[in-house]
Write an enzyme that holds these catalytic residues in place. Structure first.
Site, PDB file in Angstrom:
ATOM      1  N   GLU A   1      -3.151  10.678 -34.965  1.00  0.00           N
ATOM      2  CA  GLU A   1      -2.622   9.777 -35.997  1.00  0.00           C
ATOM      3  C   GLU A   1      -1.874   8.683 -35.255  1.00  0.00           C
ATOM      4  O   GLU A   1      -0.767   8.911 -34.760  1.00  0.00           O
ATOM      5  CB  GLU A   1      -1.664  10.536 -36.935  1.00  0.00           C
ATOM      6  CG  GLU A   1      -2.313  11.596 -37.787  1.00  0.00           C
ATOM      7  CD  GLU A   1      -3.101  11.008 -38.943  1.00  0.00           C
ATOM      8  OE1 GLU A   1      -2.911   9.832 -39.279  1.00  0.00           O
ATOM      9  OE2 GLU A   1      -3.938  11.745 -39.501  1.00  0.00           O
TER      10      GLU A   1
ATOM     11  N   CYS B   1       4.128   4.348 -40.149  1.00  0.00           N
ATOM     12  CA  CYS B   1       2.856   3.929 -39.545  1.00  0.00           C
ATOM     13  C   CYS B   1       2.051   3.074 -40.505  1.00  0.00           C
ATOM     14  O   CYS B   1       1.362   2.157 -40.082  1.00  0.00           O
ATOM     15  CB  CYS B   1       2.061   5.142 -39.109  1.00  0.00           C
ATOM     16  SG  CYS B   1       1.819   6.337 -40.436  1.00  0.00           S
TER      17      CYS B   1
HETATM   18  P1  NAD Z   1       4.735   7.522 -28.529  1.00  0.00           P
HETATM   19  O1  NAD Z   1       3.280   7.491 -28.323  1.00  0.00           O
HETATM   20  O2  NAD Z   1       5.584   6.791 -27.587  1.00  0.00           O
HETATM   21  O3  NAD Z   1       5.285   9.022 -28.505  1.00  0.00           O
HETATM   22  C1  NAD Z   1       4.861  10.033 -29.392  1.00  0.00           C
HETATM   23  C2  NAD Z   1       4.972  11.384 -28.712  1.00  0.00           C
HETATM   24  O4  NAD Z   1       4.091  11.444 -27.611  1.00  0.00           O
HETATM   25  C3  NAD Z   1       6.353  11.694 -28.165  1.00  0.00           C
HETATM   26  O5  NAD Z   1       6.635  13.058 -28.391  1.00  0.00           O
HETATM   27  C4  NAD Z   1       6.184  11.428 -26.683  1.00  0.00           C
HETATM   28  O6  NAD Z   1       7.098  12.155 -25.902  1.00  0.00           O
HETATM   29  C5  NAD Z   1       4.771  11.898 -26.463  1.00  0.00           C
HETATM   30  N1  NAD Z   1       4.095  11.359 -25.271  1.00  0.00           N
HETATM   31  C6  NAD Z   1       4.350  10.203 -24.597  1.00  0.00           C
HETATM   32  N2  NAD Z   1       3.482  10.073 -23.554  1.00  0.00           N
HETATM   33  C7  NAD Z   1       2.680  11.154 -23.571  1.00  0.00           C
HETATM   34  C8  NAD Z   1       1.571  11.580 -22.773  1.00  0.00           C
HETATM   35  N3  NAD Z   1       1.129  10.873 -21.726  1.00  0.00           N
HETATM   36  N4  NAD Z   1       0.964  12.736 -23.086  1.00  0.00           N
HETATM   37  C9  NAD Z   1       1.362  13.471 -24.142  1.00  0.00           C
HETATM   38  N5  NAD Z   1       2.406  13.122 -24.930  1.00  0.00           N
HETATM   39  C10 NAD Z   1       3.053  11.974 -24.656  1.00  0.00           C
HETATM   40  O7  NAD Z   1       4.905   7.037 -30.038  1.00  0.00           O
HETATM   41  P2  NAD Z   1       6.255   6.708 -30.773  1.00  0.00           P
HETATM   42  O8  NAD Z   1       6.728   5.407 -30.246  1.00  0.00           O
HETATM   43  O9  NAD Z   1       7.162   7.889 -30.737  1.00  0.00           O
HETATM   44  O10 NAD Z   1       5.774   6.546 -32.283  1.00  0.00           O
HETATM   45  C11 NAD Z   1       5.543   5.317 -32.870  1.00  0.00           C
HETATM   46  C12 NAD Z   1       4.080   5.087 -33.032  1.00  0.00           C
HETATM   47  O11 NAD Z   1       3.513   6.154 -33.780  1.00  0.00           O
HETATM   48  C13 NAD Z   1       3.744   3.841 -33.809  1.00  0.00           C
HETATM   49  O12 NAD Z   1       2.674   3.197 -33.177  1.00  0.00           O
HETATM   50  C14 NAD Z   1       3.297   4.366 -35.166  1.00  0.00           C
HETATM   51  O13 NAD Z   1       2.424   3.528 -35.865  1.00  0.00           O
HETATM   52  C15 NAD Z   1       2.653   5.631 -34.787  1.00  0.00           C
HETATM   53  N6  NAD Z   1       2.611   6.551 -35.927  1.00  0.00           N
HETATM   54  C16 NAD Z   1       1.396   6.819 -36.499  1.00  0.00           C
HETATM   55  C17 NAD Z   1       1.335   7.643 -37.613  1.00  0.00           C
HETATM   56  C18 NAD Z   1       0.037   7.952 -38.287  1.00  0.00           C
HETATM   57  O14 NAD Z   1       0.019   8.835 -39.150  1.00  0.00           O
HETATM   58  N7  NAD Z   1      -1.044   7.284 -37.955  1.00  0.00           N
HETATM   59  C19 NAD Z   1       2.493   8.179 -38.125  1.00  0.00           C
HETATM   60  C20 NAD Z   1       3.715   7.858 -37.516  1.00  0.00           C
HETATM   61  C21 NAD Z   1       3.749   7.058 -36.400  1.00  0.00           C
END
Ligand code: NAD
Length: 520
Positions: free
Chosen positions: A261, A296
């Site tokens: 997502e 999101c």
């Molecule tokens: P992010 O990708 O920075 O982090 C999300 C998670 O991934 C965190 O727990 C982080 O520690 C982990 N992570 C980071 N690098 C990783 C790696 N290499 N391998 C595995 N895990 C890793 O995202 P964010 O900034 O926390 O969230 C915001 C983003 O999420 C926005 O782009 C938003 O649109 C999106 N989002 C999407 C939905 C949806 O349903 N489509 C819902 C909410 C948020």
């Protein structure tokens, strides 16, 4: 600012510590979790490392057969008892979310209570599906005398969550996994790990050890390791598109199920046939500014027919002027600060660049006394006009209470602009002429296109939610969420020896004509 639930927060909830097989391991490194409204410390996260991730996966693998084999109604009753335990501390957990994410209290309450409702719904759905689907005698089942299709849990599921809606979005995978009999290793985001960890620990007390394991840790270390781990059968990720790409690549090494997502840059297209009523404006404002623009599928860009542009900008700006920005616990506040300093810096950069490019930037809203504008990540709700259609603020995801508005002349032009990005999460078309709206909606590239709405309530449970293009892979909601944490298991039976599958006559001849050779 505080409330009653805030006053009841327990000290132990302020440390997000790993939980592995029912135990809390020793951890050497901790990070501070800050309140984005003040910059003050809310708690700490005890960082799990790769060794903890391995132990957590091993615990989930060990616990899996026992958990899977508990009869569905019994397992469901255990999960519901865990949910009831959380219900008793739901207000406190919501207060904790408000402290670590900055979102106003009623939004945080929705995060917790929506997750509890999701678990209850999943328990009911799994109970209904328990027997499996009987396909006996249906076209395509050949000579089979007994055909049953079941959903069986995959095994250990890794869930990697974001900070914006830390509980609900991880529960999109946690709820179906628990109900279906899969076991869990959950990695909360380090920016907002407290409420999710406290909630999972409270639930784990009611479940066998190893069913829920929690490893708060750095994404690039623990998250990446879980995505690569050969014993993890499915990985569910909610977060940015860049991280989603890395997770998909890591998961490919051992063919696990992947649900992503990801980010969105949702367009709202206001057609020439739209009447700019107060209710349309109210819906648009909610779609753009709820949760400080950090959902999101918030509206991230508005395209409006040129004939409606000035009226829309004027009425929308008047409404946005009434949004109260304040502390999460201020009952008068509509929105809080941005959750992270990085997000705040990025929003300010985008506004500076828009101004430098000649756009009209209107910083609106009311600054509540509760908002400490110098210490917190506060951004005024902002309307941007006169901006080029290819500016970064339009084509990329701002994740902030800033809405760019771009005029268009023909439906064709609006459709091209709406589809111009690699994102394809949700979208919306606005017009009282539903036929016109649907005709345009059909040509939008997105997982969902809403008409005359674009917010949480519009994403109804019976319609799958998820993204196309680089906004994601897989869908959530009811059966769609369940599919990610289960495999389909077909049981196809033939009433021996009557069945005559194609080719059987040849084998019968072989058996008749060639008596078995003695082994030499
Ligand atoms: P992010 O990708 O920075 O982090 C999300 C998670 O991934 C965190 O727990 C982080 O520690 C982990 N992570 C980071 N690098 C990783 C790696 N290499 N391998 C595995 N895990 C890793 O995202 P964010 O900034 O926390 O969230 C915001 C983003 O999420 C926005 O782009 C938003 O649109 C999106 N989002 C999407 C939905 C949806 O349903 N489509 C819902 C909410 C948020």
């Amino acid at each position: 600012m505080t409330n009653d639930a805030h006053a009841r927060l327990r000290d132990e909830w302020r440390l997000a510590a790993p939980l592995i097989d029912g135990f809390t391991p020793e951890v050497t490194e901790t990070l501070v979790v800050t309140n984005p409204a003040t910059g003050a410390q809310v708690g700490r996260v005890a960082l799990a490392d790769v060794r903890h991730a391995d132990e957590a996966v091993a615990a989930a693998v060990r616990a899996f057969p026992g958990w899977r084999d508990i009869p569905t109604t019994e397992r469901g009753a255990m999960v519901l008892a865990a949910v009831d335990a959380v219900e008793a501390i739901a207000d406190e957990l919501a207060a904790l979310i408000s402290l670590e994410v900055g979102k106003v209290l009623h939004e945080a309450q929705g995060d917790v209570r929506g997750s509890l409702a999701m678990v209850r719904g999943m328990v009911q759905l799994v109970a209904e599906l328990e027997a499996g689907e009987d396909r006996t005698g249906l076209p395509g089942t050949g000579q089979a005398s007994f055909v049953r299709l079941r959903h069986v849990p995959v095994g250990a599921v890794a869930v990697i969550g974001p900070w914006n809606t830390p509980i609900f979005l991880t529960f999109n995978a946690i709820a179906p996994a628990l109900a279906a009999g899969a076991t869990l290793v959950v990695k909360p985001a380090v920016e907002a790990p407290l409420a999710l960890t406290a909630m999972l620990r409270a639930m784990a007390e009611h479940l066998p050890d190893g069913v829920i394991n929690v490893v708060p840790g750095r994404g690039s270390v623990v998250g990446q390791h879980l995505a690569e781990h050969p014993d993890v059968r499915a990985v569910s990720f909610t977060g940015s598109t860049g991280t989603g790409r890395r997770i998909a690549a890591a998961a490919a090494a051992n063919i696990k199920k992947v649900a992503l997502e990801l980010g969105g840059n949702d367009p709202a297209v206001v057609l020439e046939s739209a009447e700019i009523t107060d209710s349309l404006i109210a819906e648009l404002v909610a779609g753009c500014f709820a949760m400080t623009g950090q959902i999101c599928f918030n509206i991230k860009r508005i395209y409006v027919h040129r004939s409606r542009h000035d009226e829309l900008v004027e009425k929308l700006s008047a409404a946005v002027s009434r949004i109260v920005v304040g502390d999460a616990f201020d009952p008068d506040a509509h929105i809080g600060p941005l959750a992270t300093r990085d997000g705040y810096d990025n929003a300010l950069r985008l506004l500076d660049e828009a101004r430098a490019a000649g756009a009209v930037v209107r910083e609106l809203g009311i600054r509540a006394d509760s908002a400490d504008w110098t210490a917190g990540n506060y951004i005024a709700p902002t309307v941007v006009t006169g901006i080029a259609a290819d500016h970064e603020l339009v084509l990329d995801e701002q994740f902030a209470p800033i809405i760019p508005i771009v005029p268009f002349d023909t439906d064709e032009e609006a459709i091209v602009e709406a589809n111009r990005t690699e994102f394809g999460l949700a979208s919306s078309i606005w017009s009282q002429d539903l036929r016109h709206a649907e005709a345009v909606a059909r040509r939008i590239e997105a997982g969902n296109t809403f008409i005359n709405a674009h917010r949480l309530g519009a994403s109804v449970p019976l319609v799958p939610f998820g993204g196309v293009k680089q906004s994601g892979l897989g869908r959530t909601h009811l059966l769609y969420s369940l599919e990610h944490v289960t495999d389909e298991h077909g049981i196809v039976g033939f009433s021996h020896p009557a069945a005559q599958l194609p080719g059987i006559t040849r084998w019968q001849t072989v058996l008749a004509d060639h008596p078995a050779k003695e082994n030499v």
